[in-house]
Design an enzyme around this catalytic site. Structure first.
Site, PDB file in Angstrom:
ATOM      1  N   LYS A   1      37.907   4.719  22.266  1.00 59.11           N
ATOM      2  CA  LYS A   1      38.121   5.876  23.145  1.00 59.11           C
ATOM      3  C   LYS A   1      38.314   7.121  22.289  1.00 59.11           C
ATOM      4  O   LYS A   1      39.168   7.137  21.399  1.00 59.11           O
ATOM      5  CB  LYS A   1      39.346   5.653  24.031  1.00 59.11           C
ATOM      6  CG  LYS A   1      39.634   6.840  24.953  1.00 59.11           C
ATOM      7  CD  LYS A   1      40.692   6.491  25.976  1.00 59.11           C
ATOM      8  CE  LYS A   1      41.076   7.707  26.810  1.00 59.11           C
ATOM      9  NZ  LYS A   1      42.106   7.365  27.795  1.00 59.11           N
TER      10      LYS A   1
ATOM     11  N   ASP B   1      34.346  17.124  25.518  1.00 55.53           N
ATOM     12  CA  ASP B   1      33.802  17.123  24.154  1.00 55.53           C
ATOM     13  C   ASP B   1      33.671  15.707  23.588  1.00 55.53           C
ATOM     14  O   ASP B   1      33.323  15.540  22.419  1.00 55.53           O
ATOM     15  CB  ASP B   1      34.683  17.980  23.229  1.00 55.53           C
ATOM     16  CG  ASP B   1      36.122  17.488  23.174  1.00 55.53           C
ATOM     17  OD1 ASP B   1      36.419  16.452  23.821  1.00 55.53           O
ATOM     18  OD2 ASP B   1      36.938  18.116  22.487  1.00 55.53           O
ATOM     19  N   GLY B   2      33.990  14.707  24.403  1.00 58.41           N
ATOM     20  CA  GLY B   2      33.840  13.329  23.941  1.00 58.41           C
ATOM     21  C   GLY B   2      34.952  12.845  23.038  1.00 58.41           C
ATOM     22  O   GLY B   2      34.954  11.694  22.603  1.00 58.41           O
TER      23      GLY B   2
ATOM     24  N   ARG C   1      35.994  -0.822  36.780  1.00 61.45           N
ATOM     25  CA  ARG C   1      36.909  -0.076  37.647  1.00 61.45           C
ATOM     26  C   ARG C   1      36.447  -0.128  39.099  1.00 61.45           C
ATOM     27  O   ARG C   1      35.282  -0.437  39.365  1.00 61.45           O
ATOM     28  CB  ARG C   1      36.902   1.399  37.203  1.00 61.45           C
ATOM     29  CG  ARG C   1      37.365   1.588  35.790  1.00 61.45           C
ATOM     30  CD  ARG C   1      36.504   2.593  35.017  1.00 61.45           C
ATOM     31  NE  ARG C   1      36.776   2.476  33.584  1.00 61.45           N
ATOM     32  CZ  ARG C   1      37.779   3.091  32.983  1.00 61.45           C
ATOM     33  NH1 ARG C   1      38.539   3.916  33.656  1.00 61.45           N
ATOM     34  NH2 ARG C   1      38.017   2.889  31.702  1.00 61.45           N
TER      35      ARG C   1
ATOM     36  N   ASP D   1      38.606   5.886  39.706  1.00 58.76           N
ATOM     37  CA  ASP D   1      37.927   5.536  38.450  1.00 58.76           C
ATOM     38  C   ASP D   1      38.927   5.084  37.384  1.00 58.76           C
ATOM     39  O   ASP D   1      38.528   4.652  36.311  1.00 58.76           O
ATOM     40  CB  ASP D   1      37.089   6.719  37.931  1.00 58.76           C
ATOM     41  CG  ASP D   1      37.900   7.990  37.773  1.00 58.76           C
ATOM     42  OD1 ASP D   1      38.507   8.440  38.762  1.00 58.76           O
ATOM     43  OD2 ASP D   1      37.942   8.534  36.661  1.00 58.76           O
ATOM     44  N   ASN D   2      40.206   5.189  37.687  1.00 61.84           N
ATOM     45  CA  ASN D   2      41.214   4.707  36.741  1.00 61.84           C
ATOM     46  C   ASN D   2      41.896   3.437  37.241  1.00 61.84           C
ATOM     47  O   ASN D   2      42.951   3.061  36.742  1.00 61.84           O
ATOM     48  CB  ASN D   2      42.270   5.795  36.504  1.00 61.84           C
ATOM     49  CG  ASN D   2      41.706   6.973  35.715  1.00 61.84           C
ATOM     50  OD1 ASN D   2      40.712   6.827  35.006  1.00 61.84           O
ATOM     51  ND2 ASN D   2      42.339   8.121  35.832  1.00 61.84           N
TER      52      ASN D   2
ATOM     53  N   ASP E   1      43.794   3.416  31.419  1.00 60.05           N
ATOM     54  CA  ASP E   1      43.610   4.868  31.282  1.00 60.05           C
ATOM     55  C   ASP E   1      44.939   5.623  31.249  1.00 60.05           C
ATOM     56  O   ASP E   1      45.283   6.380  32.164  1.00 60.05           O
ATOM     57  CB  ASP E   1      42.701   5.406  32.401  1.00 60.05           C
ATOM     58  CG  ASP E   1      41.236   5.153  32.071  1.00 60.05           C
ATOM     59  OD1 ASP E   1      40.976   4.240  31.257  1.00 60.05           O
ATOM     60  OD2 ASP E   1      40.356   5.853  32.589  1.00 60.05           O
TER      61      ASP E   1
HETATM   62  P1  AMP Z   1      40.459  10.585  33.043  1.00 49.54           P
HETATM   63  O1  AMP Z   1      41.092  11.223  34.248  1.00 49.54           O
HETATM   64  O2  AMP Z   1      41.085  10.944  31.732  1.00 49.54           O
HETATM   65  O3  AMP Z   1      40.369   9.104  33.208  1.00 49.54           O
HETATM   66  O4  AMP Z   1      38.958  11.151  32.920  1.00 49.54           O
HETATM   67  C1  AMP Z   1      38.082  11.294  34.009  1.00 49.54           C
HETATM   68  C2  AMP Z   1      36.653  11.354  33.530  1.00 49.54           C
HETATM   69  O5  AMP Z   1      36.465  12.418  32.601  1.00 49.54           O
HETATM   70  C3  AMP Z   1      36.163  10.108  32.836  1.00 49.54           C
HETATM   71  O6  AMP Z   1      34.820   9.929  33.186  1.00 49.54           O
HETATM   72  C4  AMP Z   1      36.314  10.441  31.384  1.00 49.54           C
HETATM   73  O7  AMP Z   1      35.447   9.701  30.576  1.00 49.54           O
HETATM   74  C5  AMP Z   1      35.972  11.914  31.360  1.00 49.54           C
HETATM   75  N1  AMP Z   1      36.612  12.624  30.254  1.00 49.54           N
HETATM   76  C6  AMP Z   1      37.919  12.891  30.097  1.00 49.54           C
HETATM   77  N2  AMP Z   1      38.146  13.562  28.964  1.00 49.54           N
HETATM   78  C7  AMP Z   1      36.950  13.733  28.359  1.00 49.54           C
HETATM   79  C8  AMP Z   1      36.517  14.343  27.150  1.00 49.54           C
HETATM   80  N3  AMP Z   1      37.355  14.958  26.313  1.00 49.54           N
HETATM   81  N4  AMP Z   1      35.199  14.305  26.870  1.00 49.54           N
HETATM   82  C9  AMP Z   1      34.336  13.709  27.687  1.00 49.54           C
HETATM   83  N5  AMP Z   1      34.674  13.128  28.835  1.00 49.54           N
HETATM   84  C10 AMP Z   1      35.962  13.123  29.179  1.00 49.54           C
HETATM   85 MG    MG Z   2      39.658   7.534  33.319  1.00 47.72          MG
END
Ligand code: AMP
Ligand code: MG
Length: 496
Positions: free
Chosen positions: A116, A128-129, A186, A259-260, A269
């Site tokens: 991650k 930004d991944g 998920r 999604d979490n 997550d």
């Molecule tokens: P989260 O609420 O953190 O579970 O993120 C929700 C969505 O946003 C998921 O599809 C994650 O992969 C994406 N995401 C969160 N942070 C980033 C990041 N810095 N770069 C790319 N995708 C992100």
């Molecule tokens: Mg997530």
């Protein structure tokens, strides 16, 4: 073997890392490799997770593994990928999401290994991944803390840091967590194929999950001949049990978007989560959650709402709406029963039965009201009560309250109830259900601040304590104390 001489193969690790998710077909993912992470260094490692994966201690200390898990060195023979899913975020359909910064590296010992923070994917949207050191340490420690508490969760093998700069509100540095679970599928994976009207893929996914993780659904008594309704029931039950444990321990997840939500009922997550300090039932731990949708006391209802979304997604397979609704009903019985059992265990009611139930329920409800009224420290209260039940005086418990008369009145009722339970039995039960150590925000924050200075000793210490949170760990009482005043100013929001 040195890095310069050859690439690390899955065989070198002594295990087969091919992943079964890749077998589902191209609609489920995009094959891609992690981005390299410059100047990687170990921040934290869990030898217990390494053992689960069949990695020996030498590997866990090897520079080769560091390079592989940083994304700098491919693991030959694996099929790294980012999966696609969709979901509801904060109550709204959010459309296509996916592993925006995670890569499934491979699978071994029945566990998927994900990186991650490992770079952009086709699902990164505006992100930004990457992940920053701060949030990566929190995910690493909390995964292991939840496991130590006995709560179903993804695990974390390690955190790898880097000096690569990452922009958030301020400039920070990058890190990658290696996390591990039997599956990272998920609710949102099911929603994706249902919403995009791909019933064949939906069936492939559901069959995969049933065959691997819920084989009993093929012979369900309640839903004979309908394994998909049985799946919904089984997921509802696991989710109910997980959330009951969250509520009992005072864990606030913070972003219960669909999604979490793990199809296996695992806590996944880790973002803006928090263990309660003072007992405030309506506490909101996510700074971005302005409406309090994911407040602590909303979690049981939100889990049900999320299961309802899963039910809708599974409807093309289940067939009849009534069956889906019947499967969801199980949540409404399993959650309250599981929560009550956990809370009675916390109270040490080793003989709780139908005949004591109404008395015990009143005792519990009155206590929770008392704790909420004064926002008494949740973890410290329960631990002190556990020790007091061994017969030492209860003043340490009473002293937690401003309204001592009310506290004493409750303690008197409690001691009368406890008088009929064999001595020792209650204390034993309580000490196994009321942890001394939880990952409070300020503890994580202190470890993060030191880690930013490249001192990882606090990460190690916290990991050691949180792996066995019900033990006394003499000499480490500082980690079991009240939160300092500054803790309330820590602001943690969604993706970081
Ligand atoms: P989260 O609420 O953190 O579970 O993120 C929700 C969505 O946003 C998921 O599809 C994650 O992969 C994406 N995401 C969160 N942070 C980033 C990041 N810095 N770069 C790319 N995708 C992100
Ligand atoms: Mg997530």
């Amino acid at each position: 073997m040195t890095l310069a001489s050859q690439k690390l193969t899955a065989l070198d690790l002594g295990v087969d890392w091919r992943n079964s998710f890749a077998q589902l077909g191209p609609r489920f993912y995009t094959p891609l490799a992690p981005w390299p992470l410059p100047t990687p260094y170990w921040v934290g490692r869990s030898s217990s997770v390494a053992r689960e994966l069949g990695l020996n201690a030498a590997w866990l200390n090897s520079p080769e593994l560091l390079e592989v898990l940083a994304g700098n060195q491919p693991l030959v023979g694996t099929q790294p990928l980012a999966s696609v899913y969709s979901g509801h975020q904060f109550g709204q359909w959010a459309g296509q999401l996916g592993d925006g910064r995670a890569i499934l590296l491979g699978e071994t010992a029945g566990l998927e290994v994900q990186l991650k923070g490992s770079g952009l994917t086709p699902y990164s949207r505006m992100g930004d991944g990457r992940a920053v050191l701060r949030s990566s340490i929190r995910e690493f420690l909390c995964s292991e803390a939840m496991h130590g508490l006995g709560i179903a969760t993804s695990r974390a093998l390690c955190v790898i840091g880097s000096d690569a700069p990452i922009r958030r509100e301020t400039m920070e540095t990058a890190a990658v967590v290696t996390r591990v679970a039997p599956s990272f599928i998920r609710f949102g994976h099911f929603e994706h194929f249902s919403h995009h009207d791909q019933p064949e893929q939906l069936k492939i996914l559901a069959d995969h999950v049933i065959d691997r993780f819920y084989p009993a659904c093929r012979n369900s008594e309640n839903f004979a001949g309908n394994p998909y309704a049985a799946l919904l029931e089984a997921v509802s039950e696991r989710t109910a049990d997980m959330v009951a444990q969250w509520q009992a321990v005072g864990f606030c997840h913070g972003v219960m978007n669909t999604d979490n939500m793990s199809i296996l009922g695992l806590t996944i997550d880790y973002g803006p989560f928090q263990f309660l300090d003072g007992f405030d039932p309506s506490h909101i731990c996510n700074h971005s959650d302005t409406q309090g949708r994911y407040a602590f006391n909303q979690q049981p209802n939100i889990a049900y709402w999320n299961l309802f979304c899963l039910g809708q997604a599974l409807l093309p397979l289940i067939g009849e709406q009534e069956l889906a609704l019947a499967a969801l009903e199980s949540y409404k019985t399993v959650f309250p029963a599981a929560f009550e059992r956990r809370m009675f265990d916390k109270l040490g009611l080793a003989d709780a039965s139908a005949s004591t139930a109404s008395l015990d329920r009143a005792l519990l409800q009155d206590l929770l009201q008392l704790l909420a009224k004064e926002k008494v420290d949740y973890t410290i209260f329960w631990r002190r009560l556990s020790h007091a039940s061994a017969g030492t005086d209860a003043s340490s418990v009473r002293d937690l309250f401003v309204d001592r008369t009310a506290a004493e009145a409750w303690l008197l009722r409690y001691s009368e109830r406890m008088a009929i339970i064999p001595p020792g039995l209650a204390t034993d039960l309580m000490l196994k259900n009321n942890p001394k150590f939880v990952l409070r925000n300020h503890l994580g924050e202190q470890a993060i601040q030191s880690a930013k200075e490249k001192d990882f000793s606090q990460v190690d210490t916290l990991l050691m304590l949180l792996e066995s949170p019900y033990e006394e760990h003499p000499g480490f009482d500082d980690f079991a104390g009240f939160a300092p005043d500054w803790a309330s100013s820590i602001e943690i929001s969604c993706s970081s």
